[in-house]
Motif scaffolding. Sequence first.
Motif, PDB file in Angstrom:
ATOM      1  N   ASP A 122       0.835  -1.198   0.000  1.00 27.31           N
ATOM      2  CA  ASP A 122       0.000   0.000   0.000  1.00 27.31           C
ATOM      3  C   ASP A 122       0.867   1.243   0.000  1.00 27.31           C
ATOM      4  N   ALA A 123       0.375   2.295  -0.630  1.00 23.84           N
ATOM      5  CA  ALA A 123       1.074   3.578  -0.612  1.00 23.84           C
ATOM      6  C   ALA A 123       1.034   4.171   0.791  1.00 23.84           C
ATOM      7  N   ALA A 124       1.984   5.000   1.088  1.00 22.70           N
ATOM      8  CA  ALA A 124       2.045   5.629   2.405  1.00 22.70           C
ATOM      9  C   ALA A 124       0.874   6.577   2.598  1.00 22.70           C
ATOM     10  N   ALA A 125       0.305   6.523   3.790  1.00 22.58           N
ATOM     11  CA  ALA A 125      -0.737   7.481   4.168  1.00 22.58           C
ATOM     12  C   ALA A 125      -0.117   8.547   5.067  1.00 22.58           C
ATOM     13  N   ASP A 126      -0.720   9.723   5.105  1.00 20.29           N
ATOM     14  CA  ASP A 126      -0.225  10.771   5.986  1.00 20.29           C
ATOM     15  C   ASP A 126      -0.309  10.330   7.439  1.00 20.29           C
ATOM     16  N   ALA A 127       0.711  10.655   8.199  1.00 18.32           N
ATOM     17  CA  ALA A 127       0.681  10.414   9.636  1.00 18.32           C
ATOM     18  C   ALA A 127      -0.148  11.504  10.313  1.00 18.32           C
ATOM     19  N   PRO A 128      -0.631  11.264  11.525  1.00 15.89           N
ATOM     20  CA  PRO A 128      -1.363  12.312  12.244  1.00 15.89           C
ATOM     21  C   PRO A 128      -0.491  13.553  12.447  1.00 15.89           C
ATOM     22  N   ALA A 129      -1.065  14.707  12.192  1.00 15.22           N
ATOM     23  CA  ALA A 129      -0.362  15.983  12.354  1.00 15.22           C
ATOM     24  C   ALA A 129      -1.057  16.795  13.446  1.00 15.22           C
ATOM     25  N   PHE A 130      -0.293  17.243  14.437  1.00 15.52           N
ATOM     26  CA  PHE A 130      -0.882  17.981  15.552  1.00 15.52           C
ATOM     27  C   PHE A 130       0.248  18.613  16.370  1.00 15.52           C
ATOM     28  N   GLU A 131      -0.128  19.471  17.312  1.00 14.17           N
ATOM     29  CA  GLU A 131       0.832  20.097  18.216  1.00 14.17           C
ATOM     30  C   GLU A 131       0.366  19.934  19.653  1.00 14.17           C
ATOM     31  N   VAL A 132       1.324  19.867  20.577  1.00 13.67           N
ATOM     32  CA  VAL A 132       1.012  19.837  22.000  1.00 13.67           C
ATOM     33  C   VAL A 132       2.003  20.729  22.732  1.00 13.67           C
ATOM     34  N   PRO A 133       1.587  21.364  23.817  1.00  7.54           N
ATOM     35  CA  PRO A 133       2.522  22.198  24.582  1.00  7.54           C
ATOM     36  C   PRO A 133       3.471  21.335  25.406  1.00  7.54           C
ATOM     37  N   LEU A 134       4.652  21.889  25.669  1.00  5.17           N
ATOM     38  CA  LEU A 134       5.614  21.272  26.564  1.00  5.17           C
ATOM     39  C   LEU A 134       5.777  22.126  27.813  1.00  5.17           C
ATOM     40  N   GLN A 135       5.985  21.476  28.929  1.00  7.14           N
ATOM     41  CA  GLN A 135       6.243  22.171  30.183  1.00  7.14           C
ATOM     42  C   GLN A 135       7.694  21.931  30.584  1.00  7.14           C
ATOM     43  N   ARG A 136       8.430  23.005  30.815  1.00  5.06           N
ATOM     44  CA  ARG A 136       9.792  22.873  31.323  1.00  5.06           C
ATOM     45  C   ARG A 136       9.709  22.491  32.796  1.00  5.06           C
TER      46      ARG A 136
END
Length: 592
Positions: free
Chosen positions: A334-348
């Motif tokens: 099968d051809a590659a499908a897009d991976a999930p794209a998203f952002e999350v905050p990081l805490q120092r």
Amino acid sequence: MSEFTIGETDFLLDGRAHQVISGAMHYFRVHPEQWADRIRKARLMGLNTIETYVAWNAHSPRRGEFSTEGGLDLARFLELVAAEGMHAIVRPGPYICAEWDNGGLPAWLLRDPEVRPRSSEPRYLEAVTEYLQQVYAIVAPLQIDRGGPVVLVQIENEYGAYGSDKDYLAHLVQVTRDAGITVPLTTIDQPTPEMLSDGSLPGLHLTASFGSRTAERFATLREHQPTGPLMCAEFWNGWFDSWGTHHHTNTVEQTAADLDAILSVGGSVNFYMFHGGTNFGLTSGANDKGMYQPIVTSYDYDAPLDEAGHPTAKYFAFRDVIAKYAPVPAEVPDAAADAPAFEVPLQRVAALFDVVAASGSPLGTTSAHGDLPTFDDLQHDSGLALFTTTLPDGAAGAGILGFEEVRDRAWVFLDGSPVGVLARDSHENAIALPRTGGQLSILVEDQGRVNYGQRIGEPKGLIGGARLDGAPVLDWSVTAIELDAVPGVAADASGAAPGTDAAGPVIARGEFTLDAETDGLFLDTAGWGKGLVWVNGFLLGRYWRRGPQRTLFVPGPVVHSGVNEIVVLELEVLAEARAAFLAGPELGHTEV
């Protein structure tokens, strides 16, 4: 049971001419739950064989140990190859190069100054014999004449580029045969007269490594081996990347034509690489031919199957070429499908130095030393170490702090404030301090042990002691940092008030939720400086703004539906306190 032998002009499988069409895939560079998928895709491209190195230092991080757990289960890997109806080639080294840390040789082995690697020196041979016996205990029952997949075993690795100790090679052959290996034994060298001569013994079948000029290369090989099958056992269909260079690619059309040139004359082939995978953790090596060049985390290699296990244009072009000379399954991946794209905050959540200084720190025990020790003096194989001393002179005048050599990167702090960086790849070994008094702290990173040439096995850290304005600096407190403990530190500190300091070294943490399982993720590190990343406790590897690599591959089995954790150890500046995941890989610019 079958028989695999070497005939007058061909490999023979049960007495019939057999063309080996193989692809390299290193089990230690691929998540074990993805082995079967990658092996199946090799068969669908038309391959009949899988080749792998064996990484001694991965199996034996300490002498007397030989781990086969999880991603080091060589027997399971070979059994999966057999289950797909394919053959296997095993290349146990003991030296493998492979852009792998120390070329696969354990760091503990070369701490003995009497040991001469890749030679018939007795201490080295003793350790090599122990290692090979452990490997062959796995491989011998899986040979083709015992119902298994293994058809060839290689002796050493491109030895003609390093030495010519025939007693050493003969010892390896004797150990191999004594351990019950009955399949044909091979060597590999670049096809030059000197290398082919130095790297071989009578009775071993010579193979070549090259990426072009097939007729010329095979002609040279035939001059040194008048009979037997011609084989390019490393067909360089791609290349590796180093930090600070560019992402290497080559054209589909040219590599397909070079493959056709090999197969059209009846030659056998092993793609290096079919599927490169990833230098997870701290496993990437380095080259030093006058300038130190550490290898990036990705081992995508511009291979037919990319780092995430997806077929590329090269995959289908090679499949078309193979179909001219051998049966190819009708099924295609099968051809590659897009991976999930998203952002999350990081805490120092914590400053690294504060965690190291705390009583009972999980990041390692601090020890006292008069002279400045190396990593190897500390029995510390890789990663980071913190060196601290008090400079007694409180004079306001500046001073010059110098070392014989920095291996490989050192961040210098005075009374907690950053002074600057000393980088091996820039040949830097001295720095101006604003004053000659106060607490001097130096965080040192091993960026990968040299994997090729005469600098294999060299010590890591700050070499030759420290001098301030020419006078020795003594009385050091040293912590060899236990990186495996970093995710635990992040979890324990996650309830604390958020930190605001963006300057490293700092530990940051975040969480992200997935609605379903995934084949993999692509973590974008463009907003960060230099450091390491863990996802659910799994160390993905190094990142560095220098590039070319921008995304780190997160294997699908590392994450799960529901809440997942990401931990970042930023050594320089965490410019963006967020983690972004992209739909696909970004391995960098391809031109310079």
